[in-house]
Design an enzyme around this catalytic site. Structure first.
Site, PDB file in Angstrom:
ATOM      1  N   ARG A  13      -3.428   1.172  -8.636  1.00 35.27           N
ATOM      2  CA  ARG A  13      -1.792   0.430  -7.132  1.00 35.27           C
ATOM      3  C   ARG A  13      -2.732  -1.028  -7.106  1.00 35.27           C
ATOM      4  NH1 ARG A  13      -2.762  -1.276  -2.166  1.00 35.27           N
ATOM      5  NH2 ARG A  13      -4.020   0.178  -2.112  1.00 35.27           N
ATOM      6  N   ASP A  14      -3.986  -0.710  -6.066  1.00 39.62           N
ATOM      7  CA  ASP A  14      -4.237  -2.175  -5.606  1.00 39.62           C
ATOM      8  C   ASP A  14      -5.028  -3.314  -6.859  1.00 39.62           C
ATOM      9  OD1 ASP A  14      -5.071  -3.604  -3.404  1.00 39.62           O
ATOM     10  OD2 ASP A  14      -6.855  -2.116  -2.494  1.00 39.62           O
ATOM     11  N   HIS A 205     -12.170   2.418   2.679  1.00 46.80           N
ATOM     12  CA  HIS A 205     -11.813   0.968   1.462  1.00 46.80           C
ATOM     13  C   HIS A 205     -12.459  -0.417   1.886  1.00 46.80           C
ATOM     14  CE1 HIS A 205      -7.713  -0.062  -0.292  1.00 46.80           C
ATOM     15  NE2 HIS A 205      -8.237  -0.453   0.216  1.00 46.80           N
ATOM     16  N   HIS A 207     -12.638  -3.837   0.090  1.00 47.52           N
ATOM     17  CA  HIS A 207     -13.367  -4.750  -1.127  1.00 47.52           C
ATOM     18  C   HIS A 207     -14.466  -5.612  -0.991  1.00 47.52           C
ATOM     19  CE1 HIS A 207      -8.762  -5.043  -1.815  1.00 47.52           C
ATOM     20  NE2 HIS A 207      -8.388  -3.946  -1.065  1.00 47.52           N
ATOM     21  N   CYS A 238      -5.363  -8.506  -3.056  1.00 50.25           N
ATOM     22  CA  CYS A 238      -4.132  -7.892  -1.940  1.00 50.25           C
ATOM     23  C   CYS A 238      -3.334  -9.364  -2.307  1.00 50.25           C
ATOM     24  CB  CYS A 238      -4.172  -7.468  -0.695  1.00 50.25           C
ATOM     25  SG  CYS A 238      -2.675  -7.365   0.070  1.00 50.25           S
ATOM     26  N   ASN A 247     -11.091  -4.480  -5.054  1.00 51.46           N
ATOM     27  CA  ASN A 247     -12.072  -2.753  -4.332  1.00 51.46           C
ATOM     28  C   ASN A 247     -13.181  -2.416  -4.729  1.00 51.46           C
ATOM     29  OD1 ASN A 247      -8.723  -0.514  -3.494  1.00 51.46           O
ATOM     30  ND2 ASN A 247     -10.129  -1.354  -2.116  1.00 51.46           N
TER      31      ASN A 247
HETATM   32  P1  HMG Z   1      11.742  -7.474   4.498  1.00 50.79           P
HETATM   33  O1  HMG Z   1      11.689  -8.624   3.092  1.00 50.79           O
HETATM   34  O2  HMG Z   1      11.694  -7.411   5.608  1.00 50.79           O
HETATM   35  O3  HMG Z   1      12.997  -5.877   3.636  1.00 50.79           O
HETATM   36  O4  HMG Z   1      10.360  -6.588   4.057  1.00 50.79           O
HETATM   37  P2  HMG Z   1      14.280  -5.923   3.999  1.00 50.79           P
HETATM   38  O5  HMG Z   1      14.828  -4.655   4.688  1.00 50.79           O
HETATM   39  O6  HMG Z   1      14.551  -7.279   4.971  1.00 50.79           O
HETATM   40  O7  HMG Z   1      14.581  -5.844   2.596  1.00 50.79           O
HETATM   41  C1  HMG Z   1      14.537  -7.009   1.984  1.00 50.79           C
HETATM   42  C2  HMG Z   1      14.761  -6.789   0.546  1.00 50.79           C
HETATM   43  O8  HMG Z   1      14.072  -6.049  -0.235  1.00 50.79           O
HETATM   44  C3  HMG Z   1      16.396  -5.819   0.285  1.00 50.79           C
HETATM   45  O9  HMG Z   1      17.106  -6.612  -1.069  1.00 50.79           O
HETATM   46  C4  HMG Z   1      16.210  -4.398   0.231  1.00 50.79           C
HETATM   47  O10 HMG Z   1      16.369  -3.507  -0.345  1.00 50.79           O
HETATM   48  C5  HMG Z   1      14.499  -4.747  -0.359  1.00 50.79           C
HETATM   49  P3  HMG Z   1      18.127  -7.235  -1.103  1.00 50.79           P
HETATM   50  O11 HMG Z   1      18.905  -6.696  -0.776  1.00 50.79           O
HETATM   51  O12 HMG Z   1      17.524  -8.634  -0.474  1.00 50.79           O
HETATM   52  O13 HMG Z   1      18.600  -7.319  -2.379  1.00 50.79           O
HETATM   53  N1  HMG Z   1      13.929  -3.318  -0.125  1.00 50.79           N
HETATM   54  C6  HMG Z   1      13.253  -2.903  -1.036  1.00 50.79           C
HETATM   55  N2  HMG Z   1      13.351  -2.259  -2.156  1.00 50.79           N
HETATM   56  C7  HMG Z   1      12.587  -1.555  -2.856  1.00 50.79           C
HETATM   57  N3  HMG Z   1      11.333  -0.506  -2.247  1.00 50.79           N
HETATM   58  C8  HMG Z   1      11.340  -1.195  -0.885  1.00 50.79           C
HETATM   59  C9  HMG Z   1      12.609  -1.714  -0.486  1.00 50.79           C
HETATM   60  N4  HMG Z   1      12.363  -1.940   0.768  1.00 50.79           N
HETATM   61  C10 HMG Z   1      13.653  -3.390   1.692  1.00 50.79           C
HETATM   62  N5  HMG Z   1      10.319  -0.154  -0.272  1.00 50.79           N
HETATM   63  C11 HMG Z   1       9.384  -4.772   3.286  1.00 50.79           C
HETATM   64  C12 HMG Z   1       9.781  -6.213   4.423  1.00 50.79           C
HETATM   65  C13 HMG Z   1       7.904  -4.173   3.832  1.00 50.79           C
HETATM   66  C14 HMG Z   1       9.899  -4.326   1.818  1.00 50.79           C
HETATM   67  C15 HMG Z   1       8.154  -6.279   2.095  1.00 50.79           C
HETATM   68  O14 HMG Z   1       7.772  -6.952   3.193  1.00 50.79           O
HETATM   69  C16 HMG Z   1       7.184  -5.686   1.204  1.00 50.79           C
HETATM   70  O15 HMG Z   1       7.603  -4.734   0.445  1.00 50.79           O
HETATM   71  N6  HMG Z   1       6.694  -5.473   1.832  1.00 50.79           N
HETATM   72  C17 HMG Z   1       4.882  -4.820   1.195  1.00 50.79           C
HETATM   73  C18 HMG Z   1       3.656  -6.047   0.629  1.00 50.79           C
HETATM   74  C19 HMG Z   1       2.659  -4.559  -0.502  1.00 50.79           C
HETATM   75  O16 HMG Z   1       2.733  -4.281  -0.821  1.00 50.79           O
HETATM   76  N7  HMG Z   1       1.753  -5.603  -0.129  1.00 50.79           N
HETATM   77  C20 HMG Z   1       0.010  -5.176  -0.567  1.00 50.79           C
HETATM   78  C21 HMG Z   1      -0.378  -3.569  -0.400  1.00 50.79           C
HETATM   79  S1  HMG Z   1      -0.977  -3.235   0.786  1.00 50.79           S
HETATM   80  C22 HMG Z   1      -2.178  -3.886   0.647  1.00 50.79           C
HETATM   81  O17 HMG Z   1      -2.831  -4.085  -0.850  1.00 50.79           O
HETATM   82  C23 HMG Z   1      -3.729  -2.488   1.728  1.00 50.79           C
HETATM   83  C24 HMG Z   1      -4.327  -2.126   1.284  1.00 50.79           C
HETATM   84  O18 HMG Z   1      -4.799  -1.935   0.170  1.00 50.79           O
HETATM   85  C25 HMG Z   1      -5.730  -1.482   2.179  1.00 50.79           C
HETATM   86  C26 HMG Z   1      -6.417  -2.532   2.453  1.00 50.79           C
HETATM   87  O19 HMG Z   1      -7.299  -3.297   1.075  1.00 50.79           O
HETATM   88  O20 HMG Z   1      -6.563  -3.199   4.485  1.00 50.79           O
HETATM   89  C27 HMG Z   1      -2.859  -0.786   1.301  1.00 50.79           C
HETATM   90 MG    MG Z   2      -6.617  -2.727  -0.541  1.00 53.34          MG
END
Ligand code: HMG
Ligand code: MG
Length: 283
Positions: A13-14, A205, A207, A238, A247
């Site tokens: 994933r990450d 966690h 990096h 990310c 990580n």
């Molecule tokens: P948004 O654009 O505000 O959401 O995004 P929305 O509710 O307005 O939806 C927009 C579109 O996305 C719609 O589709 C929804 O259906 C679809 P459309 O009508 O335009 O065709 N949608 C989805 N589709 C599939 N699965 C879903 C989903 N939700 C909405 N779950 C949202 C808000 C949260 C969805 C967006 O910002 C997002 O997906 N963000 C994820 C970003 C991400 O994955 N970042 C990396 C992971 S975090 C990380 O790496 C940090 C971590 O490792 C810890 C660390 O290191 O600190 C965990």
């Molecule tokens: Mg991370």
């Protein structure tokens, strides 16, 4: 305090979410299967996030369907909202993770809402998961530094971690998202969080952007933490934290822990094999 340390493998994933070249679903499945044979108890497989935001994770359901389910392994996935939670449940995820931030700038860039809005968004997800008896892990990102807002006050991390814990997260993983933390800043942050959440409910966690992740794990061990997230081969970053590296490499953490007399249950030879395969997937 037990001498067993749980390593939560983040590579699929990450590790892969930030790869520009789309990786074949079959290769992702093979990576998870190689990791399942290494002795991990926890593997984060994929993310049920918007495919517009993170195209690399668009095949989450196919990956979940294709992996071999080792009976001793918990297969976890990221779920930012109820929509993602529904898809994760249909994919039979063993546990899910919500991901919030201790900094406003990263919260907006990563999940398109403020910290307060994210908590409101998580509440119905937690309610559904409680009903379904699916454990929820909580992430707090930017626990020492934010790529948009600068240094993060330890009290803010404590506040968000306590909120996620009080809402029902079984564990809170503290993310140094951009790998800018040092033993000093991580130590101060942990002191603040430990006033509200016990060490056995916390994970580190870290990096490894500046090469300090192993030092940060050592200070965290001193503070009582016994769960760490790591990515095979040190893969990743990310997409919403520019310049952040992967990580800390799981192999390096196992070696550190072995030297320190901790048990992990991880087979280092098999892990190195998985690391070789993981590196071959990079663009
Ligand atoms: P948004 O654009 O505000 O959401 O995004 P929305 O509710 O307005 O939806 C927009 C579109 O996305 C719609 O589709 C929804 O259906 C679809 P459309 O009508 O335009 O065709 N949608 C989805 N589709 C599939 N699965 C879903 C989903 N939700 C909405 N779950 C949202 C808000 C949260 C969805 C967006 O910002 C997002 O997906 N963000 C994820 C970003 C991400 O994955 N970042 C990396 C992971 S975090 C990380 O790496 C940090 C971590 O490792 C810890 C660390 O290191 O600190 C965990
Ligand atoms: Mg991370």
């Amino acid at each position: 305090m037990t001498d067993f340390v749980t390593l939560f493998e983040m590579g699929p994933r990450d590790g892969l979410q930030n790869e520009k070249k789309l990786i074949a679903t079959a290769d992702k499945i093979r990576l998870v299967d190689l990791l399942s044979a290494c002795g991990f108890r926890k593997i984060e497989v994929t993310s049920f996030v918007s495919p517009k935001w993170v195209p690399q994770m668009a095949d989450a359901a196919e990956v979940m369907e294709g992996i071999y389910r080792h009976p001793a392994v918990t297969y976890a996935v990221l779920t930012p909202n109820v929509k993602g939670y529904g898809a994760a449940k249909r994919a039979l995820a063993d546990e899910v993770a919500i991901f919030g931030s201790a900094s406003e700038g990263f919260s907006r860039k990563n999940i398109n809402c403020s910290i307060a809005e994210s908590i409101e968004r998580f509440k119905p997800l937690l309610e559904k998961a409680r009903h379904d008896e699916i454990p929820v892990r909580g992430y707090v990102s930017c626990v020492t530094d934010c790529p948009y807002d600068g240094p993060t006050p330890p009290e803010k991390v404590a506040e968000v971690a306590k909120t996620l814990f009080d809402l029902g997260c079984y564990e809170v993983s503290l993310g140094d998202t951009i790998g800018a933390g040092t033993p000093e800043t991580i130590g101060r942050m942990l002191d603040a969080v430990l006033d509200h959440v016990p060490a056995e409910k916390l994970a580190g966690h870290y990096h490894d952007t500046k090469g300090r992740a192993l030092d940060n794990i050592e200070i965290s061990l001193e503070k009582g933490l016994r769960t760490f997230d790591a990515a095979v081969g040190g893969l990743g970053g990310c997409p919403y934290a520019p310049g952040a590296k992967g990580n800390v490499a799981t192999e390096a953490v196992v070696e550190l822990l072995n030297r320190g007399g901790y048990q992990t249950g991880i087979d280092l030879d098999r892990l190195r094999e998985a690391a070789g395969f993981a590196h071959s997937l990079r663009g």
